[in-house]
Design a protein around this motif. Structure first.
Motif, PDB file in Angstrom:
ATOM      1  N   MET A   1     -21.514  11.953 -19.080  1.00  0.00           N
ATOM      2  CA  MET A   1     -20.654  11.929 -20.259  1.00  0.00           C
ATOM      3  C   MET A   1     -21.339  12.541 -21.473  1.00  0.00           C
ATOM      4  N   ARG A   2     -22.622  12.364 -21.589  1.00  0.00           N
ATOM      5  CA  ARG A   2     -23.352  13.015 -22.688  1.00  0.00           C
ATOM      6  C   ARG A   2     -23.227  14.537 -22.585  1.00  0.00           C
ATOM      7  N   GLY A   3     -23.264  15.045 -21.350  1.00  0.00           N
ATOM      8  CA  GLY A   3     -23.087  16.482 -21.166  1.00  0.00           C
ATOM      9  C   GLY A   3     -21.673  16.944 -21.478  1.00  0.00           C
ATOM     10  N   LEU A   4     -20.689  16.098 -21.166  1.00  0.00           N
ATOM     11  CA  LEU A   4     -19.288  16.429 -21.435  1.00  0.00           C
ATOM     12  C   LEU A   4     -18.946  16.287 -22.910  1.00  0.00           C
ATOM     13  N   PHE A   5     -19.686  15.417 -23.624  1.00  0.00           N
ATOM     14  CA  PHE A   5     -19.402  15.178 -25.042  1.00  0.00           C
ATOM     15  C   PHE A   5     -20.243  16.053 -25.974  1.00  0.00           C
ATOM     16  N   VAL A   6     -20.830  17.111 -25.457  1.00  0.00           N
ATOM     17  CA  VAL A   6     -21.530  18.071 -26.324  1.00  0.00           C
ATOM     18  C   VAL A   6     -20.489  18.756 -27.197  1.00  0.00           C
ATOM     19  N   ARG A   7     -20.691  18.738 -28.506  1.00  0.00           N
ATOM     20  CA  ARG A   7     -19.659  19.244 -29.415  1.00  0.00           C
ATOM     21  C   ARG A   7     -19.624  20.770 -29.484  1.00  0.00           C
ATOM     22  N   ASN A   8     -20.706  21.403 -29.131  1.00  0.00           N
ATOM     23  CA  ASN A   8     -20.709  22.860 -29.026  1.00  0.00           C
ATOM     24  C   ASN A   8     -20.131  23.228 -27.659  1.00  0.00           C
ATOM     25  N   ALA A   9     -18.915  23.761 -27.639  1.00  0.00           N
ATOM     26  CA  ALA A   9     -18.226  24.041 -26.380  1.00  0.00           C
ATOM     27  C   ALA A   9     -19.002  25.016 -25.509  1.00  0.00           C
ATOM     28  N   GLU A  10     -19.771  25.896 -26.114  1.00  0.00           N
ATOM     29  CA  GLU A  10     -20.523  26.894 -25.343  1.00  0.00           C
ATOM     30  C   GLU A  10     -21.732  26.287 -24.643  1.00  0.00           C
ATOM     31  N   LYS A  11     -22.073  25.037 -24.984  1.00  0.00           N
ATOM     32  CA  LYS A  11     -23.189  24.361 -24.337  1.00  0.00           C
ATOM     33  C   LYS A  11     -22.722  23.124 -23.553  1.00  0.00           C
ATOM     34  N   ARG A  12     -21.423  22.889 -23.513  1.00  0.00           N
ATOM     35  CA  ARG A  12     -20.863  21.703 -22.859  1.00  0.00           C
ATOM     36  C   ARG A  12     -20.894  21.832 -21.342  1.00  0.00           C
ATOM     37  N   LEU A  13     -21.143  20.722 -20.676  1.00  0.00           N
ATOM     38  CA  LEU A  13     -21.047  20.689 -19.224  1.00  0.00           C
ATOM     39  C   LEU A  13     -19.627  21.069 -18.812  1.00  0.00           C
ATOM     40  N   GLY A  14     -19.530  21.939 -17.830  1.00  0.00           N
ATOM     41  CA  GLY A  14     -18.235  22.454 -17.410  1.00  0.00           C
ATOM     42  C   GLY A  14     -18.048  23.908 -17.773  1.00  0.00           C
ATOM     43  N   ARG A  15     -18.939  24.418 -18.632  1.00  0.00           N
ATOM     44  CA  ARG A  15     -18.867  25.842 -18.980  1.00  0.00           C
ATOM     45  C   ARG A  15     -19.256  26.678 -17.763  1.00  0.00           C
ATOM     46  N   ALA A  16     -18.991  27.946 -17.827  1.00  0.00           N
ATOM     47  CA  ALA A  16     -19.289  28.851 -16.718  1.00  0.00           C
ATOM     48  C   ALA A  16     -20.740  28.722 -16.279  1.00  0.00           C
ATOM     49  N   GLY A  17     -20.945  28.521 -14.980  1.00  0.00           N
ATOM     50  CA  GLY A  17     -22.288  28.408 -14.434  1.00  0.00           C
ATOM     51  C   GLY A  17     -22.882  27.017 -14.521  1.00  0.00           C
ATOM     52  N   HIS A  18     -22.142  26.076 -15.100  1.00  0.00           N
ATOM     53  CA  HIS A  18     -22.632  24.699 -15.253  1.00  0.00           C
ATOM     54  C   HIS A  18     -21.514  23.722 -14.873  1.00  0.00           C
ATOM     55  N   ALA A  19     -21.114  23.764 -13.617  1.00  0.00           N
ATOM     56  CA  ALA A  19     -19.988  22.956 -13.139  1.00  0.00           C
ATOM     57  C   ALA A  19     -20.319  21.470 -13.153  1.00  0.00           C
ATOM     58  N   ALA A  20     -19.345  20.673 -13.537  1.00  0.00           N
ATOM     59  CA  ALA A  20     -19.534  19.222 -13.580  1.00  0.00           C
ATOM     60  C   ALA A  20     -19.856  18.660 -12.203  1.00  0.00           C
ATOM     61  N   ARG A  21     -19.318  19.270 -11.161  1.00  0.00           N
ATOM     62  CA  ARG A  21     -19.531  18.748  -9.807  1.00  0.00           C
ATOM     63  C   ARG A  21     -21.001  18.781  -9.384  1.00  0.00           C
ATOM     64  N   HIS A  22     -21.820  19.604 -10.047  1.00  0.00           N
ATOM     65  CA  HIS A  22     -23.229  19.719  -9.695  1.00  0.00           C
ATOM     66  C   HIS A  22     -24.104  18.719 -10.436  1.00  0.00           C
ATOM     67  N   HIS A  23     -23.508  17.909 -11.289  1.00  0.00           N
ATOM     68  CA  HIS A  23     -24.293  16.900 -12.005  1.00  0.00           C
ATOM     69  C   HIS A  23     -24.751  15.808 -11.038  1.00  0.00           C
ATOM     70  N   ALA A  24     -25.846  15.149 -11.389  1.00  0.00           N
ATOM     71  CA  ALA A  24     -26.432  14.103 -10.539  1.00  0.00           C
ATOM     72  C   ALA A  24     -25.458  12.955 -10.270  1.00  0.00           C
ATOM     73  N   TYR A  25     -24.500  12.747 -11.163  1.00  0.00           N
ATOM     74  CA  TYR A  25     -23.509  11.680 -10.966  1.00  0.00           C
ATOM     75  C   TYR A  25     -22.750  11.871  -9.657  1.00  0.00           C
TER      76      TYR A  25
END
Length: 333
Positions: A238-262
């Motif tokens: 959630m900390r990665g998803l709540f990054v306020r800079n959209a260009e650094k948020r989890l889910g951006r291109a090349g940083h898929a949420a599915r690859h997170h340790a969760y």
């Protein structure tokens, strides 16, 4: 072609600002469907926007073929209303389950989160932004799996890959960049996914406040406080998803949420193939409405269904007013 006289209305099961959703049975087959009914009103100051939204919803839903997204069977219109005939998702909204029974065990939230991830990835691969992801728009099927519903705010992005949304989307789930005037993008959906995950695990909204201006302030600058019940991997996700800079948020291109340790160890093929769920709604019949709020089911249905054939339209007349709205690819059986 189908028309509303082919159905018998059973109950109101949902309502928005400009539409209702009614549970109906097909007169010939007895099969249950959820029909979204939208009023045509030239007097409404938002009539043009509502017309556009309903058209886009019809066009987007007919592209969908995914186990975690609601199926559109037919779209047609009468002289006063537009109708979207969809599968009846009888397990109710996730909002109903959280509000009635409390927060989910994290294992259950994790199960739903994985299915939502696949639904969002499917939409984004088609260049579609959902734009209104929230507990109310995620429902449970009779077999216990999620279904995204209500695509009235969804948009298929143009060549720029961005879309400036109107303010009809739900404030509490808007990403900070959208509140500050930036265009909606795929990463904005992932912010909303973070809100949904937080609510499922904690039972409350991380930025909720009675004052709407204060909500905006909390979304753009507030600190999220996590309850002790949230695991370390979930908190980190959630900390990665709540990054306020959209260009650094989890889910951006090349940083898929599915690859997170969760989600470590998740068999994504098994998720897509409907692995056994942690909860299956107990339903007595196909038209059971026990998982829908009484504020909806207690409403009268008479005002939302025509009782006279004169309220119908010929196919030619319909298409002259709402070009390409009609759709009838799936047999209503």
């Amino acid at each position: 072609k189908a028309n509303i006289m082919d159905f018998e209305v059973q109950s109101v099961i949902g309502r928005g600002k400009h539409a209702k959703v009614v549970l109906c049975k097909h007169n010939k087959t007895g099969r249950a469907y959820a029909i979204k009914v939208l009023l045509k009103s030239k007097k409404d100051p938002n009539a043009e926007i509502l017309t556009e939204n309903s058209m886009i919803e019809s066009l987007i839903l007919r592209q969908m073929a995914h186990p975690f997204i609601v199926t559109l069977y037919s779209a047609f219109q009468g002289k006063e209303r537009l109708y979207l005939v969809m599968e009846y998702v009888s397990g109710g909204e996730l909002y109903f389950h959280v509000s009635q029974y409390g927060r989910f065990e994290e294992s259950r939230a994790h199960f739903y989160a994985a299915e939502i991830v696949l639904a969002l990835e499917y939409l984004h691969a088609k260049n579609i932004v959902f734009c209104d992801l929230k507990l109310e728009n995620i429902m449970l099927s009779r077999t216990g799996h999620v279904k995204l519903t209500d695509f009235g705010m969804a948009r298929q992005l143009d060549a720029t890959g961005r879309w400036y949304i109107d303010r009809n989307c739900t404030l509490e789930y808007m990403a900070p960049e959208v509140l500050l005037g930036a265009p909606f993008h795929f990463t904005s959906d992932w912010w909303s996914f973070g809100i949904v995950l937080f609510e499922m695990i904690s039972g409350y909204h991380p930025f909720y406040c009675e004052d709407r201006e204060r909500i905006c302030e909390l979304i753009t600058t507030g600190v999220v406080e996590y309850p002790e019940t949230v695991s370390a991997p979930a908190r980190d996700l959630m900390r990665g998803l709540f990054v306020r800079n959209a260009e650094k948020r989890l889910g951006r291109a090349g940083h898929a949420a599915r690859h997170h340790a969760y989600f470590q160890g998740v068999d994504w093929d098994a998720v897509l193939n409907l692995r056994p769920p942690p909860f299956v709604p107990e339903l007595t019949n196909e038209c059971d409405i026990r998982f829908f709020d009484e504020q909806f089911t207690s409403e009268p249905v008479n005002d939302w269904t025509p009782v006279r054939p004169s309220m119908l339209m010929s196919p030619t007349e319909a298409e002259s007013r709402f070009t390409n709205f009609s759709y009838n690819a799936h047999p209503l059986v």
